[in-house]
Structures are given as structure tokens and as C-alpha cells.
Design a protein around this motif. Structure first.
Motif, PDB file in Angstrom:
ATOM      1  N   GLY A 215      -6.740   0.213  -9.355  1.00 38.91           N
ATOM      2  CA  GLY A 215      -7.145   1.097  -8.277  1.00 38.91           C
ATOM      3  C   GLY A 215      -5.979   1.950  -7.796  1.00 38.91           C
ATOM      4  O   GLY A 215      -4.888   1.433  -7.566  1.00 38.91           O
ATOM      5  N   ARG A 216      -6.225   3.239  -7.617  1.00 37.75           N
ATOM      6  CA  ARG A 216      -5.165   4.153  -7.203  1.00 37.75           C
ATOM      7  C   ARG A 216      -4.632   3.814  -5.818  1.00 37.75           C
ATOM      8  O   ARG A 216      -3.457   4.060  -5.515  1.00 37.75           O
ATOM      9  CB  ARG A 216      -5.694   5.596  -7.221  1.00 37.75           C
ATOM     10  CG  ARG A 216      -4.676   6.646  -6.852  1.00 37.75           C
ATOM     11  CD  ARG A 216      -5.242   8.048  -6.983  1.00 37.75           C
ATOM     12  NE  ARG A 216      -5.433   8.409  -8.393  1.00 37.75           N
ATOM     13  CZ  ARG A 216      -5.940   9.593  -8.784  1.00 37.75           C
ATOM     14  NH1 ARG A 216      -6.341  10.472  -7.870  1.00 37.75           N
ATOM     15  NH2 ARG A 216      -6.057   9.865 -10.068  1.00 37.75           N
ATOM     16  N   GLU A 217      -5.476   3.218  -4.967  1.00 38.19           N
ATOM     17  CA  GLU A 217      -5.075   2.916  -3.590  1.00 38.19           C
ATOM     18  C   GLU A 217      -4.695   1.447  -3.398  1.00 38.19           C
ATOM     19  O   GLU A 217      -4.719   0.943  -2.279  1.00 38.19           O
ATOM     20  CB  GLU A 217      -6.201   3.296  -2.620  1.00 38.19           C
ATOM     21  CG  GLU A 217      -6.655   4.745  -2.710  1.00 38.19           C
ATOM     22  CD  GLU A 217      -5.508   5.715  -2.473  1.00 38.19           C
ATOM     23  OE1 GLU A 217      -4.663   5.433  -1.595  1.00 38.19           O
ATOM     24  OE2 GLU A 217      -5.461   6.758  -3.173  1.00 38.19           O
ATOM     25  N   ASP A 218      -4.342   0.762  -4.465  1.00 33.69           N
ATOM     26  CA  ASP A 218      -4.023  -0.666  -4.388  1.00 33.69           C
ATOM     27  C   ASP A 218      -2.826  -0.902  -3.468  1.00 33.69           C
ATOM     28  O   ASP A 218      -1.738  -0.385  -3.701  1.00 33.69           O
ATOM     29  CB  ASP A 218      -3.716  -1.200  -5.787  1.00 33.69           C
ATOM     30  CG  ASP A 218      -3.800  -2.711  -5.880  1.00 33.69           C
ATOM     31  OD1 ASP A 218      -3.297  -3.395  -4.962  1.00 33.69           O
ATOM     32  OD2 ASP A 218      -4.358  -3.216  -6.865  1.00 33.69           O
ATOM     33  N   GLU A 219      -3.053  -1.684  -2.426  1.00 34.62           N
ATOM     34  CA  GLU A 219      -2.002  -1.997  -1.453  1.00 34.62           C
ATOM     35  C   GLU A 219      -1.326  -3.337  -1.738  1.00 34.62           C
ATOM     36  O   GLU A 219      -0.370  -3.697  -1.060  1.00 34.62           O
ATOM     37  CB  GLU A 219      -2.583  -2.020  -0.035  1.00 34.62           C
ATOM     38  CG  GLU A 219      -3.154  -0.700   0.431  1.00 34.62           C
ATOM     39  CD  GLU A 219      -3.829  -0.827   1.782  1.00 34.62           C
ATOM     40  OE1 GLU A 219      -3.126  -1.146   2.775  1.00 34.62           O
ATOM     41  OE2 GLU A 219      -5.066  -0.627   1.848  1.00 34.62           O
ATOM     42  N   VAL A 220      -1.809  -4.076  -2.707  1.00 30.20           N
ATOM     43  CA  VAL A 220      -1.246  -5.380  -3.044  1.00 30.20           C
ATOM     44  C   VAL A 220      -0.329  -5.267  -4.256  1.00 30.20           C
ATOM     45  O   VAL A 220       0.819  -5.728  -4.234  1.00 30.20           O
ATOM     46  CB  VAL A 220      -2.364  -6.421  -3.290  1.00 30.20           C
ATOM     47  CG1 VAL A 220      -1.765  -7.777  -3.653  1.00 30.20           C
ATOM     48  CG2 VAL A 220      -3.250  -6.540  -2.051  1.00 30.20           C
ATOM     49  N   VAL A 221      -0.836  -4.679  -5.336  1.00 30.02           N
ATOM     50  CA  VAL A 221      -0.028  -4.384  -6.530  1.00 30.02           C
ATOM     51  C   VAL A 221      -0.124  -2.879  -6.759  1.00 30.02           C
ATOM     52  O   VAL A 221      -1.180  -2.373  -7.168  1.00 30.02           O
ATOM     53  CB  VAL A 221      -0.536  -5.143  -7.770  1.00 30.02           C
ATOM     54  CG1 VAL A 221       0.304  -4.780  -8.989  1.00 30.02           C
ATOM     55  CG2 VAL A 221      -0.515  -6.645  -7.533  1.00 30.02           C
ATOM     56  N   ASP A 222       0.935  -2.164  -6.485  1.00 28.40           N
ATOM     57  CA  ASP A 222       0.906  -0.704  -6.561  1.00 28.40           C
ATOM     58  C   ASP A 222       0.504  -0.241  -7.957  1.00 28.40           C
ATOM     59  O   ASP A 222       0.905  -0.844  -8.971  1.00 28.40           O
ATOM     60  CB  ASP A 222       2.286  -0.141  -6.205  1.00 28.40           C
ATOM     61  CG  ASP A 222       2.240   1.350  -5.918  1.00 28.40           C
ATOM     62  OD1 ASP A 222       2.150   2.126  -6.877  1.00 28.40           O
ATOM     63  OD2 ASP A 222       2.301   1.726  -4.725  1.00 28.40           O
ATOM     64  N   VAL A 223      -0.285   0.822  -8.016  1.00 26.95           N
ATOM     65  CA  VAL A 223      -0.741   1.353  -9.299  1.00 26.95           C
ATOM     66  C   VAL A 223       0.426   1.795 -10.175  1.00 26.95           C
ATOM     67  O   VAL A 223       0.282   1.928 -11.402  1.00 26.95           O
ATOM     68  CB  VAL A 223      -1.740   2.518  -9.069  1.00 26.95           C
ATOM     69  CG1 VAL A 223      -1.014   3.756  -8.535  1.00 26.95           C
ATOM     70  CG2 VAL A 223      -2.511   2.835 -10.346  1.00 26.95           C
TER      71      VAL A 223
END
Length: 328
Positions: A228-236
Motif C-alpha cells: 500500500g502506498r500509504e502504509d504507515e507501518v512498513v513504508d512502501v
């Protein structure tokens, strides 16, 4: 047992000082189906092997045996910044990195050693993982076995399970997996510093050698990345760096970047449940905006053969096409 799949739960594949490690095996009713090894997420510290998208359904739909494996979870000392994720009731044995990786490779070797007993084909194996499991699946793909992880871990790895079998895999699917630990800010607390035993400046070799991107070579297997482009846990950025390394090494790969989606395919990180519903979230909206990058290479004198013929939306069909192309 369902009409289409036989389930073997709680098979012990290794015995460690902290307890037995088990796997669950889902077998479609077909002759010698190929094998997919699922590695669950949970920040290397939480969850169990039951954290897997409907394995009976996908074993049947994809005509693949699926093994969901336990691995030692990270021990968290009192007062650790990640203590909130630590569940003392979780029955999974615990240890310290690289125990997680050692166990995943042990499960792969054990599964190869027992292929005839359970009637699946282990000559070509795909690893599939999400988040922390994505990291371990990627690492299992680009590092042949635990003794190849690197000098920083040389005294911490040992092959005690089916040591004569190969621990290599021939394909990998990563959902929002951590691929480059050097992206972690220095001198911060969190899961990766806990795994590595300190900050990046204190242990630069451990951070590099624990990163799948470090080990990509021209011999690495094909990869399907979804993030996901908006991943806040593991950055894209983790998947971007890994895909770039594949291209540079001449390795086939497909990278789906899903616009507006966060970790575990949600839009708001507060809505994260578990991987058990992740495939349903993908399949529920196959038209969700996404960008797809392909790295396709041909051997000298050969012709290009894309991993996915028609680039279906991120979801079960894309994974099935990838598995059909790589391990069947």
C-alpha cells in the motif's frame, strides 16, 4: 477435512529449548500439488500461524498445498517500547533474531523431507508472507540457507532440522514486507532495533545482513510484491528498493503499489484487524487504484515471458497466475 482439502493441524517440525514449533498443512485432493509456505506477520513478536487468509479456500482454488508455519517470536524485555504487542498468553516459543529466520528455513527443509509422506511436490516451493512474514519470506528467497545469512550472525545459526535437504525456495510473494532495515531511523526505539539488539549505528552489519535487499543477486527467484502506498507501518519504500534491486540484478518481478491503502489493505491504520481478512479486503475492490511495475528479462537467445500474462488486479487471481508461472 473439507470436501476439497485435507487439513493436518499441529505437525511438529522442530523442537527448540523454548518449545515445539508446529505447522498446519492444507492439501488439495490432486496428484502432487506444488507447495506454498506461508509465514505470518505480527511484527516478529505477535500472532500465530493461524494468522493466514483462508488457507483451505486457496489450497483448493489454486490447487496448491499450503503450509502455515510457526517460528520463534521475539522476546521482549520488561519496559521495551513494543511491550504492548507482547502477549504472554501466546503459546509460540520465543527467541531472538535470527531465530525467526532459522525456523522458517527449518520448516522449508522439513517440508521437503516429508513431501512423499503427505503427497505434495516440494521440488519447487513458493514462500508467501505478510509484513514481518513478508520480510522472512523475502529473506528465505534470497538467502539459500541460514549459514549464508552473513558474518554478523555466523555464531547464531545452525541447521538441525533435515540438514541434508535444500532450504531454497523458487518463488516468493510479499505483502508489505520489510525489505531494507537500513531505512530505519538511527537511535530510535521499536521492533527492528529490538530484533537487531540495538541501533543501526551500533550494529550496521546486522541491519544490512538481515535486510533481504542486501542479498539479491542474478540467481534470486522471481518475486511478486504487493504494498500500500500509504502504509504507515512498513513504508512502501521497502518494496520500491527491493524491486529496484531485482531490476538491477536481472531478476523477474512484479510490483503492485496500491494507492491510498495502508497496512493490511486498510485505509486507516486504526482499522487493522489481521491477515485473515486481508485477501477479502483485496478481493472486495479489485478496481482499487493501483500502479503495476514489471521487471521481465530473457536469457540470451530467449524470448520474454512475463510473470503475469494480463496483469489482473492485486488479489487472489494475480497470486494464482504467479504461482502457475513459477512453481507449477
Amino acid at each position: 477435512m473439507t470436501d476439497d482439502v485435507t487439513v493436518h493441524e499441529g505437525i511438529t517440525y522442530a523442537e527448540r529449548e523454548t518449545g515445539e514449533l508446529k505447522l498446519d498443512l492444507y492439501l488439495p485432493h490432486s496428484d502432487d500439488p506444488p507447495l506454498v509456505v506461508y509465514v505470518h506477520g505480527g511484527g516478529w513478536i505477535a500472532e500465530t500461524r493461524s494468522n493466514i487468509p483462508d488457507p483451505e479456500q486457496y489450497a483448493a482454488d489454486w490447487d496448491c498445498a499450503i503450509a502455515s508455519v510457526s517460528y520463534r517470536l521475539q522476546e521482549a524485555p520488561d519496559g521495551a517500547a513494543v511491550e504492548a504487542m507482547y502477549d504472554p498468553g501466546n503459546p509460540t516459543p520465543r527467541g531472538h533474531f535470527p531465530d525467526h529466520f532459522v525456523d522458517v528455513k527449518a520448516a522449508i527443509r522439513w517440508l521437503r523431507a516429508h513431501a512423499d509422506e503427505y503427497d505434495y511436490d516440494a521440488s519447487q516451493i513458493a514462500a508467501w508472507g505478510a509484513s514481518a512474514g513478508g520480510h522472512l519470506a523475502l529473506l528465505a528467497a534470497v538467502v539459500d540457507d541460514v549459514t549464508d545469512l552473513g558474518d554478523a550472525f555466523a555464531d547464531e545459526v545452525e541447521q538441525t532440522v533435515a540438514p541434508d535437504e535444500s532450504g531454497a525456495v523458487q518463488a516468493v510473494v510479499s505483502w508489505y514486507g520489510a525489505a531494507d532495515f537500513t531505512l530505519v531511523e538511527d537511535d530510535v526505539e521499536g521492533l527492528i532495533p529490538l530484533l537487531m539488539g540495538g541501533s543501526r549505528s551500533e550494529h550496521p552489519e546486522r541491519y544490512a545482513q538481515a535486510s533481504p535487499v542486501t542479498h539479491v543477486t542474478s540467481e534470486s527467484p522471481p518475486v511478486l510484491l504487493m504494498h500500500g502506498r500509504e502504509d504507515e507501518v512498513v513504508d512502501v519504500a521497502h518494496s520500491h528498493r527491493f524491486f529496484d534491486a531485482l531490476e538491477a540484478a536481472g531478476v523477474d518481478g512484479v510490483f503492485y503499489e496500491l494507492h491510498d491503502l495502508n497496512h493490511v489493505w486498510v485505509e486507516d491504520v486504526e482499522d487493522i484487524e489481521s491477515e485473515r481478512v486481508a485477501m477479502d479486503l483485496l478481493a472486495a475492490d479489485p478496481t482499487h487504484a493501483q500502479s503495476v511495475s514489471e521487471a521481465t528479462h530473457a536469457e540470451e537467445g530467449g524470448s520474454l515471458a512475463p510473470l503475469l500474462a494480463d496483469l489482473p488486479p492485486a488479489g487472489p487471481e494475480a497470486i494464482q497466475q504467479f504461482l502457475d508461472r513459477t512453481i507449477r
